[in-house]
Design a protein around this motif. Structure first.
Motif, mmCIF file in Angstrom:
data_model
loop_
_atom_site.group_PDB
_atom_site.id
_atom_site.type_symbol
_atom_site.label_atom_id
_atom_site.label_comp_id
_atom_site.label_asym_id
_atom_site.label_seq_id
_atom_site.Cartn_x
_atom_site.Cartn_y
_atom_site.Cartn_z
ATOM 1 N N ASN A 44 41.242 49.712 45.331
ATOM 2 C CA ASN A 44 42.107 50.874 45.523
ATOM 3 C C ASN A 44 43.105 51.002 44.376
ATOM 4 N N ARG A 45 43.386 52.219 43.970
ATOM 5 C CA ARG A 45 44.264 52.476 42.827
ATOM 6 C C ARG A 45 45.728 52.399 43.286
ATOM 7 N N GLN A 46 46.224 51.169 43.445
ATOM 8 C CA GLN A 46 47.568 50.956 43.969
ATOM 9 C C GLN A 46 48.579 50.552 42.911
ATOM 10 N N ALA A 47 48.121 49.896 41.858
ATOM 11 C CA ALA A 47 49.044 49.277 40.909
ATOM 12 C C ALA A 47 48.476 49.333 39.501
ATOM 13 N N VAL B 272 46.688 45.902 44.439
ATOM 14 C CA VAL B 272 47.863 45.078 44.157
ATOM 15 C C VAL B 272 47.465 43.617 43.948
ATOM 16 N N ALA B 273 46.417 43.169 44.634
ATOM 17 C CA ALA B 273 45.977 41.777 44.485
ATOM 18 C C ALA B 273 45.399 41.536 43.096
ATOM 19 N N GLN B 274 44.544 42.449 42.633
ATOM 20 C CA GLN B 274 43.983 42.305 41.291
ATOM 21 C C GLN B 274 45.069 42.434 40.226
ATOM 22 N N ALA B 275 46.003 43.350 40.438
ATOM 23 C CA ALA B 275 47.090 43.528 39.467
ATOM 24 C C ALA B 275 47.950 42.276 39.382
ATOM 25 N N ALA B 276 48.212 41.640 40.512
ATOM 26 C CA ALA B 276 49.009 40.413 40.519
ATOM 27 C C ALA B 276 48.312 39.319 39.728
ATOM 28 N N LEU B 277 47.006 39.173 39.937
ATOM 29 C CA LEU B 277 46.238 38.156 39.222
ATOM 30 C C LEU B 277 46.224 38.433 37.725
ATOM 31 N N ILE B 278 45.915 39.662 37.344
ATOM 32 C CA ILE B 278 45.768 39.985 35.926
ATOM 33 C C ILE B 278 47.119 39.968 35.218
ATOM 34 N N ASN B 279 48.094 40.691 35.745
ATOM 35 C CA ASN B 279 49.404 40.738 35.087
ATOM 36 C C ASN B 279 50.062 39.355 35.027
ATOM 37 N N SER C 184 37.560 43.201 32.799
ATOM 38 C CA SER C 184 36.128 43.447 33.031
ATOM 39 C C SER C 184 35.736 43.040 34.443
ATOM 40 N N GLU C 185 36.239 41.906 34.882
ATOM 41 C CA GLU C 185 35.937 41.435 36.243
ATOM 42 C C GLU C 185 36.502 42.395 37.280
ATOM 43 N N GLY D 284 46.571 49.859 31.449
ATOM 44 C CA GLY D 284 46.744 51.081 32.225
ATOM 45 C C GLY D 284 45.777 51.232 33.380
ATOM 46 N N LEU D 285 44.834 50.305 33.535
ATOM 47 C CA LEU D 285 43.899 50.357 34.660
ATOM 48 C C LEU D 285 44.669 50.369 35.974
ATOM 49 N N LYS D 286 44.243 51.244 36.885
ATOM 50 C CA LYS D 286 44.803 51.271 38.230
ATOM 51 C C LYS D 286 43.856 50.505 39.148
ATOM 52 N N THR D 287 44.406 49.537 39.859
ATOM 53 C CA THR D 287 43.574 48.708 40.723
ATOM 54 C C THR D 287 44.391 48.257 41.927
#
Length: 461
Positions: A71-74, A85-92, A63-64, A80-83
């Motif tokens: 940017n849809r990088q990762a 790389v920084a947000q993906a690293a934090l969430i994953n 949600s955050e 399945g959300l595309k976001t």
């Protein structure tokens, strides 16, 4: 040149030496068993990340991220959300540690997979990294995490209250991400300096949502360190060994000789241990002992008068929440998890760690018969426990538990982890996609990129 804080000759140039090793390690240098272990770790990481899709932590972080945009990088595993790389690293990274079901390495006193894969996967997906390079980056991060973890900082750092997964883990993430980004030795050294200024995580937050956040922030911060070093950011190139540096401020037992022992020849990645109980690894030896008491000695709950549970004293600061009120707290309660083992509850199931289970009268009754005793005379200082159980008829049952030896049969380990993966992933993504992931991770070193795996690891619907 910075002033060195330590007298040991091995301290001089330590940051650069470890950074050089990280930058220079190649796939061709990896023994076959290390490649196999890396694939096991990736499969297990995907399993526990997918299994946490309905956790409140996952929903809040996504949600955050959606509110912030990016940017849809990762890909966010599961959702399945595309976001970015920084947000993906934090969430994953955070989600993969949410269930505390991920692997550990006692040479680090931490969780290598949750601080490497999430830092690597986004840029690897974005840049088209090969499976060979992905494996090499994981091993690089794990080696650095272990060598800066317990090997350099020692028990002192951990016992002060620092969570090694968050602290040494930030260096591990920087090394893994830096490998994906192709950092040279000098730039990797700078990345370590940037990582040091972000390395954090307090054990006081064990049993709360902040513990898995330590892993997510390590991934995000380590990726940031590697990315900014590549852009030309500056930092102290002797950050581990200098006055007011990481070692000087964070430990009373700085051991650079252990950090560099066998560098490039002895792979600490061999110390990976996998979880088959969904709780803090410090509880596993006691759970195993309790299961043997029940299965081999034939002790039933109604026969038990009281139990003394002997564990290393360090466990009192790690997993000894006496009266857990939530599932998260239950994962860090020796009394609760041992009670579950004695009652024959399924400690591998996430459903076993809930408010309902923590407050169930039968569980509380068994939990309150257990006294945890500090015993530093145990054979090993980690992953061990002794149960001394007194029955109502006065007889005594003694049983030891130990879970500190890594599996050496890689075929058997892959088979067991495949079973764990299927049990956790199939309800989320379906049997067909789960099977394809197992096949692709099994052939990881032959893959041209990671994008197909990222597409498969998304929940149905």
């Amino acid at each position: 040149m910075a002033q060195i804080a330590f007298d040991q000759p091995e301290a001089k140039g330590l940051t650069a030496k470890l950074a050089n090793h990280a930058a220079d390690l190649s796939f061709d240098e990896l023994p076959d068993d290390i490649v196999s272990i890396a694939k096991c770790c990736f499969l297990d990481w995907l399993a526990v990340t997918l299994a946490a899709q309905d956790d409140p932590i996952t929903k809040m972080l996504i949600s955050e991220a959606k509110e912030q945009g990016g940017n849809r990088q990762a890909t966010i595993i599961g959702d399945g959300l595309k976001t970015s790389v920084a947000q993906a690293a934090l969430i994953n990274g955070t989600v993969s540690h949410a269930l505390d079901y991920d692997d550990v390495n006692l040479l680090m006193i931490g969780h290598p997979s949750v601080i490497t894969f999430a830092a690597m996967l986004g840029p690897a997906e974005r840049d088209g990294t090969s499976g060979r390079d992905f494996i090499t980056a994981f091993v690089t991060g794990t080696e650095i995490g272990c060598r800066i973890g317990k090997q350099l900082m020692g028990e002192s750092h951990y016992q002060k209250g620092w969570h090694m997964t968050g602290t040494a883990g930030t260096f591990a993430a920087a090394a893994a991400a830096g490998k994906i980004l192709g950092l040279d030795p000098d730039t990797m050294t700078v990345a370590f300096g940037i990582a040091a200024s972000q390395a954090a995580g307090l054990k006081a937050n064990f049993g709360t949502m902040c513990k898995p956040l330590h892993a997510g922030k390590a991934c995000q911060n380590g990726l940031f360190a590697a990315s900014m070093a590549k852009r030309g950011w500056t930092s102290n190139r002797e950050i581990l060994e200098c006055v007011q540096g990481f070692g000087d401020t964070q430990t009373n037992a700085f051991t650079p000789d252990l950090a560099t022992d066998g560098l490039g020849e002895r792979f600490l990645t061999r110390g990976m241990l996998f979880k088959y109980h969904a709780a803090c690894y410090g509880t596993h030896a006691a759970i195993e002992a309790a299961r043997v008491v029940r299965s081999t000695h034939g002790v039933t709950p109604d026969e038990i008068e009281n139990v003394e549970l002997h564990v290393p004293s360090g466990y009192f600061k790690m997993c000894n929440i006496r009266e857990p009120r939530t599932g998260l707290e239950g994962k860090f309660s020796l009394r609760f998890t041992t009670a579950m083992g004695l009652l024959g509850e399924d400690t591998s199931s996430m459903d076993s760690y809930s408010v309902e289970k923590c407050t169930h009268p039968a569980v509380i009754a068994m939990r309150d018969r257990i006294k945890v005793v500090a015993n530093d005379d145990l054979e090993n200082d980690h992953a061990v426990a002794d149960i001394i159980l007194t029955k109502k008829n006065g007889s005594v049952v003694r049983q030891s538990g130990a879970v500190y030896e890594p599996e050496t049969n890689q075929s058997r380990q892959w088979s067991r982890l495949t079973e764990k993966f299927n049990s956790l992933a199939t309800p989320v993504i379906g049997a067909d996609k789960a099977g394809q992931i197992v096949d692709n991770v099994g052939a990881l070193q032959s893959l041209d990129d990671l994008q197909f795996i990222s597409k498969l690891a998304v929940k149905e619907g």
